[in-house]
Structure formats: structure tokens, C-alpha cells
Write a protein that holds these residues in place. Structure first.
Motif, PDB file in Angstrom:
ATOM      1  N   TYR A  32      93.492 -59.341  -2.109  1.00 48.98           N
ATOM      2  CA  TYR A  32      92.856 -58.393  -1.451  1.00 48.98           C
ATOM      3  C   TYR A  32      91.652 -57.713  -2.401  1.00 48.98           C
ATOM      4  O   TYR A  32      91.834 -56.652  -2.696  1.00 48.98           O
ATOM      5  N   LEU A  78      88.765 -55.076   1.565  1.00 49.47           N
ATOM      6  CA  LEU A  78      89.609 -54.252   2.120  1.00 49.47           C
ATOM      7  C   LEU A  78      88.832 -53.004   2.416  1.00 49.47           C
ATOM      8  O   LEU A  78      89.135 -52.521   3.749  1.00 49.47           O
ATOM      9  N   PHE A 133      89.140 -51.791   6.301  1.00 49.17           N
ATOM     10  CA  PHE A 133      89.530 -50.528   6.539  1.00 49.17           C
ATOM     11  C   PHE A 133      88.414 -49.241   7.167  1.00 49.17           C
ATOM     12  O   PHE A 133      88.766 -48.295   7.120  1.00 49.17           O
ATOM     13  N   ILE A 150      88.895 -47.466  10.338  1.00 49.09           N
ATOM     14  CA  ILE A 150      89.997 -46.546  10.099  1.00 49.09           C
ATOM     15  C   ILE A 150      89.456 -45.333   9.476  1.00 49.09           C
ATOM     16  O   ILE A 150      89.928 -44.019  10.120  1.00 49.09           O
ATOM     17  N   ILE A 151      89.026 -45.451   8.210  1.00 47.07           N
ATOM     18  CA  ILE A 151      88.691 -44.203   7.657  1.00 47.07           C
ATOM     19  C   ILE A 151      87.662 -43.348   8.320  1.00 47.07           C
ATOM     20  O   ILE A 151      87.594 -42.244   8.459  1.00 47.07           O
ATOM     21  N   SER A 178      98.015 -44.861  13.032  1.00 41.38           N
ATOM     22  CA  SER A 178      98.048 -45.324  11.864  1.00 41.38           C
ATOM     23  C   SER A 178      98.761 -46.490  11.537  1.00 41.38           C
ATOM     24  O   SER A 178      98.586 -47.098  10.482  1.00 41.38           O
ATOM     25  N   TYR A 181      97.506 -49.183  12.616  1.00 41.62           N
ATOM     26  CA  TYR A 181      96.423 -50.239  12.311  1.00 41.62           C
ATOM     27  C   TYR A 181      96.226 -50.481  10.894  1.00 41.62           C
ATOM     28  O   TYR A 181      95.822 -51.701  10.472  1.00 41.62           O
ATOM     29  N   ILE A 182      96.897 -49.593  10.114  1.00 43.12           N
ATOM     30  CA  ILE A 182      96.625 -49.779   8.613  1.00 43.12           C
ATOM     31  C   ILE A 182      97.535 -51.024   8.235  1.00 43.12           C
ATOM     32  O   ILE A 182      97.117 -51.998   7.490  1.00 43.12           O
ATOM     33  N   ASN A 205      96.177 -54.293  10.326  1.00 45.63           N
ATOM     34  CA  ASN A 205      95.050 -54.955   9.644  1.00 45.63           C
ATOM     35  C   ASN A 205      95.232 -55.541   8.289  1.00 45.63           C
ATOM     36  O   ASN A 205      94.792 -56.651   7.911  1.00 45.63           O
ATOM     37  N   LEU A 206      96.020 -55.237   7.542  1.00 46.23           N
ATOM     38  CA  LEU A 206      96.629 -55.610   6.266  1.00 46.23           C
ATOM     39  C   LEU A 206      97.205 -57.000   6.892  1.00 46.23           C
ATOM     40  O   LEU A 206      97.217 -57.935   5.931  1.00 46.23           O
TER      41      LEU A 206
END
Length: 546
Positions: free
Chosen positions: A12, A17, A21, A24-25, A37, A39-40, A43-44
Motif C-alpha cells: 500500500y 493510497l 482515497f 472519500i477525503i 464510510s 467505501y474505505i 476501496n482497500l
């Protein structure tokens, strides 16, 4: 520990990363309440499925492919957040697919802001990620760690597949939206097939030669903004003065979008049986088979992403007329005026048709955004001190004008009934779905993320009956009164309409009609978000009392 952290940095990389992300941020910064949330984790998981094999194999091509895929998704999602202040949705893709270059330019002119400059560093980050692939190294610890991470990611995906929620619960936002869009296209192809009404065996329990039924389908009306349903602003003074209507108080729409809501309320399909529209019997099949002449009068645009499928469906009516002619598309209709009073004269003309049995659908603009375009200036009685209050006032003004529209249509029916005393007349008004106007999540519209807000689905549901209808069907009126406050989902309207009109056919399920003594009010109202509407509200109420 240092070795383990170094391995994780290979799996990662920080720049990868951030690339993954960043959407989302940005979403959290713009409106954290609209960010799901989950999707955190999602996506990971997908980053792991893509990049861990690249790290284990030392394959920089897979790494760069991963960077390209997540950059494209991220760029689209960030742009959407910056322009529309919300997460990417199927409606966004549908609009894009039906928008021409001129409309796109006009739309960008309305929505573009300096915030779009944030895309520039995101592009530079992508270029950096392509040029700086990690220096992969091989070790047993790295191999074991990678296998464990891959296994956990696969288990996460497998669990969703087993429970049949893969797309809804385990795919990145852009992928989910695209796959849902493909389903919408399939839906369009289903309803755009044969538009000839099916022939069914339908009989009538009403002992009358003449009968008229009117269905008024509203738009984006949240009943919580109607004083008829308890709102503090006097938005529905005319309907409140009427003593000839029944206002059902606990009705919700199955979806928070026009297409699915309208097609389900007019057909046999619902959230539970999931019958495809292609195989579903619809309300035009029933009424045509019962000998009714059918009509579709619409103030919605005939062509547009929200209308295309509904327009095809409307072709099953014997007579179709569209009066929102100032707009060439849905986008133009949002920004232009076409007041629902346009339907008054055509409605009266249709009622004067000499057919003994008539089924008339009126599809109005209601409170469709932009709200300030939905009412003449004399109906702009509510004001606001700031941007937020003005938007709420504009919406409430549209509800106030809608009160005038529905009241006027019912008055027309009253006059028609008075001059046609042997005609059994009834009408239903409901909205396709609700609207969020700062009622939840500090949001405007009917998009949402995660749990479906009440305001998106809380709709008005009003029934009017002529004196002859009430006199000849006292038990039906009594059954309605008993069920007035019982929970109901409008995707069962198909059955309720058939029941209200005394029609008998094999496809009628009495337990799904809120007008029937056998109505089953225990149905779990699990709506489009997959959650139980009543359980969620019960939990909210408990939390509110603490």
C-alpha cells in the motif's frame, strides 16, 4: 515490526493510497454526512486484490494498471463531488448519457467553481504514481502477509456474493453506479418492447354503466412539508378545507427516483416479487381489458433521462398528450417553467369525452427542482433570510402551488360528477417520491448515501370519491377509513387501484390493497436501500428519547 511495515508500504504505497482515497477525503470535507464510510473498506479490499499480486510477482505493469483504474474512478468521483456537492449516482450517469454538448456547457457554467482546481494536483499525483513504482522485494514474510491480506479480501467479497449483495455492498462507487446504469438500460429495453395492452379476463363488481377514475402522479412532494400532514407552514390551505378527501398518513414510496417509482406503482412488480417489467401485468392491461378508454396527460417533458422509460410506458394509453413543450430534455425542463395549470383545460376536455368508462393519468411537475421554476410569482408567499432558508421557502412555495393544482383538479371532478350523476367517479393523488430539502444530512434533492432518509420516500396519498361512489360503496369507504393510518408502500398501488374500481382479475391481491378489509399491514417495508424503513425509524425515535 520494521520489516512488516516495510512490506505493508510495498502493498500500500502512500501515493497509491492517496490516489485511491482522495474522493472519500474530498467527500468528507464537502459533506461528511453523505459519505458512506463502507467505501474505505471496499476501496482497500479492491486495492489489495489489484496490487498485492503485483507486489508478490514484482510486476510493475499490474501496478500501473491499478493506478490508472483508480485514477479514472477517483477523477470522476472528485469532479462529481466538486460540481454537484454529492456522491456519484446512477442519475448522474443517466443525465450525462442524455446530455448534448450545449447542455453540458450550460450546466458547467451553472455549477463550475474554483474548487475544480483540486483536480490539478490529483492529476500530478497520478503522474507521480506512474513514474514511481515501488521497488519490489521478495521474502517469506512478504509472501505470507500477502496471502493473508488476499484471503481476507476474498472472504469479504465472497460474503457479499453469498448474501446476494455484491454490487450494493462490495463494489467501488463508480463501478456500482455503472452496473446499476446498465440495469436501467435493460429496464428501458424491457418497457420499450410491445406497447399493446395485454388481454386479460377482467370483470366488475360495480353495478354501473359509467365509471371514471383519475390518477394524479405528483413529483418530489415530501408530505412533511404539507400542513395537511402537520407541517407548520400553511402550505396546503385548500386541501385542508376539503371534507371530501381521505389523506392516508403512513405511505412511503419504494424508491427515491422517478423511473422506478412510477413504473412500480403502475405495474404488478414490487420490491418483494421482483417481477421484471417485461413480464409484469400493468394497470393499462387491466383497464383496457375492462373496457375503459385510457388517457395519459403529462406536464413532464416527453424526452429526457427521467422520462424516456415512462414515455414508452405511457404509449400503452389510447390517448397521450404532453404539454411541457418548452423543453427539449430533462435538463432544460429543470431550468424552465411549465406550470401544472397547463393541464386544467385538457383535463376538462378529456372528461367530456363520451366514453362510458374512462381511466385518466395526469403526470404533473409538482415540486421538481428547480423549485422556484414550479410556481407563478403570486404563489411565492414564503421567504427566506439566507440561501438555505430561501431554498426551503422556494420548495414550500412549490408545495403551496401544488395544493392549488390538486384542489383545482378535484373541483373539476366535482363539477363533472355533479353534471354526470350516473357516473361513479374516484381519484387518487400521490407523489412518485419525496424530497430532501435540508430535512436530513443538510442535503437538497433525493440523492442519498447509506440509509435512505425518510424525507426521500415520505409521500402524500389522497383519495377522492364522488357522492355516488360513496353511496354505492359504503363498505369500501369504511375499509379505507380503518386503514387510513396503516403502513403502506406505493409499489402496491397497482392492486389498490384495481380494488378501488371494483375490478376482479386473477392478478389482484386483496392483501396488497390499502382499500381492502383484507389488507396486510404487517408487510416489512424494506425499501431500495435494503433496510427496514420502520425499524430504522423506530431506532431513530428511541435514540431521540434518550
Amino acid at each position: 515490526m520494521k520489516k512488516f511495515l516495510k512490506i505493508l508500504a510495498e502493498f500500500y504505497p502512500v501515493h497509491l493510497l492517496v490516489l485511491v482515497f482522495a474522493p472519500i477525503i474530498v467527500g468528507y470535507v464537502i459533506n461528511y454526512e453523505l459519505v458512506d464510510s463502507r467505501y474505505i473498506v471496499i476501496n482497500l479490499v479492491w486495492l489489495s486484490l489489484f496490487h498485492i499480486p503485483a507486489a508478490l510477482l514484482g510486476n510493475k505493469f499490474i501496478y500501473r494498471l491499478t493506478a490508472v483504474v483508480f485514477f479514472l474512478f477517483g477523477f470522476i468521483e472528485i469532479a462529481h463531488w466538486l460540481i454537484l456537492q454529492g456522491p456519484l449516482t446512477t442519475t448522474s450517469i443517466l443525465v450525462l448519457s442524455n446530455t448534448n454538448a450545449q447542455e453540458a456547457v450550460e450546466f458547467m457554467g451553472l455549477k463550475a467553481s474554483i474548487g475544480l482546481l483540486l483536480l490539478i494536483p490529483y492529476v500530478f499525483l497520478f503522474i507521480y504514481a506512474l513514474k514511481h513504482a515501488p521497488q519490489y522485494q521478495t521474502s517469506k514474510l512478504k509472501l505470507y502477509t500477502g496471502i493473508v491480506l488476499l484471503f481476507l479480501s476474498i472472504v469479504f467479497i465472497a460474503e457479499s456474493v453469498i448474501h446476494q449483495r455484491f454490487i450494493r455492498k462490495s463494489t467501488p462507487q463508480t463501478v456500482k453506479v455503472i452496473l446499476t446504469f446498465i440495469d436501467e438500460i435493460k429496464l428501458y429495453r424491457e418497457v420499450s418492447g410491445d406497447v399493446t395492452p395485454r388481454k386479460l379476463k377482467v370483470t366488475s363488481s360495480f353495478h354501473c354503466k359509467k365509471q371514471t377514475f383519475v390518477l394524479v402522479i405528483g413529483e418530489s412532494c415530501n408530505r412533511n412539508h404539507m400542513s395537511l400532514y402537520g407541517a407548520t407552514r400553511p402550505t396546503t390551505p385548500r386541501l385542508q378545507k376539503r371534507n371530501d378527501i381521505l389523506a392516508f398518513t403512513n405511505v412511503v414510496s419504494p424508491y427515491s427516483s422517478t423511473i422506478n417509482s412510477v413504473l412500480t406503482i403502475l405495474s404488478q412488480t414490487n420490491l418483494e416479487n421482483k417481477i421484471s417489467y417485461k413480464n409484469s401485468i400493468d394497470i393499462f392491461d387491466v383497464f383496457s381489458s375492462a373496457g375503459f378508454k385510457t388517457y395519459w396527460l403529462s406536464n413532464q417533458p416527453q424526452v429526457g433521462i427521467w422520462e424516456n422509460m415512462i414515455t414508452v410506458f405511457a404509449k400503452k394509453a389510447d390517448h397521450r398528450r404532453f404539454f411541457n413543450t418548452a423543453s427539449n430534455s430533462s435538463m432544460e425542463a429543470m431550468l424552465s417553467t411549465s406550470y401544472d395549470s397547463k393541464l386544467f383545460a385538457p383535463f376538462a376536455e378529456t372528461l367530456s369525452d363520451k366514453a362510458d368508462r374512462k381511466f385518466i393519468v395526469l403526470h404533473i411537475m409538482g415540486s421538481h427542482s428547480a423549485y422556484e421554476k414550479r410556481y407563478p410569482s403570486e404563489f411565492g408567499i414564503f421567504k427566506g433570510a439566507n440561501k438555505k432558508e430561501r431554498k426551503i421557502a422556494e420548495y414550500d412555495n412549490s408545495v403551496y402551488y401544488n395544493d392549488f393544482i390538486i384542489d383545482s383538479l378535484l373541483n373539476t371532478l366535482m363539477r363533472y360528477s355533479a353534471s354526470n350523476k350516473d357516473n361513479v367517479v374516484s381519484a387518487i393523488y400521490l407523489s412518485d417520491h419525496g424530497e430532501n430539502v435540508y430535512d436530513a444530512f443538510d442535503n437538497v434533492g433525493h440523492n442519498y448515501s447509506g440509509v435512505l432518509p425518510n424525507c426521500n420516500v415520505d409521500i402524500p396519498f389522497i383519495v377522492w370519491m364522488s357522492p355516488l361512489y360513496a353511496a354505492t360503496n359504503p363498505q369500501k369507504v369504511a375499509d379505507m377509513s380503518v386503514n387510513l393510518h396503516k403502513p403502506y408502500v406505493s409499489d402496491d398501488l397497482f392492486h389498490s387501484i384495481i380494488d378501488l374500481n371494483g375490478l376482479q382479475t386473477k392478478c389482484l391481491e386483496n392483501k396488497r390493497s390499502i382499500f381492502n378489509a383484507g389488507f396486510d399491514s404487517t408487510r416489512k417495508r424494506i425499501l431500495e436501500d435494503g433496510k427496514d424503513y420502520d425499524l430504522v425509524n423506530s431506532a431513530k425515535n428511541r435514540a431521540g428519547r434518550k
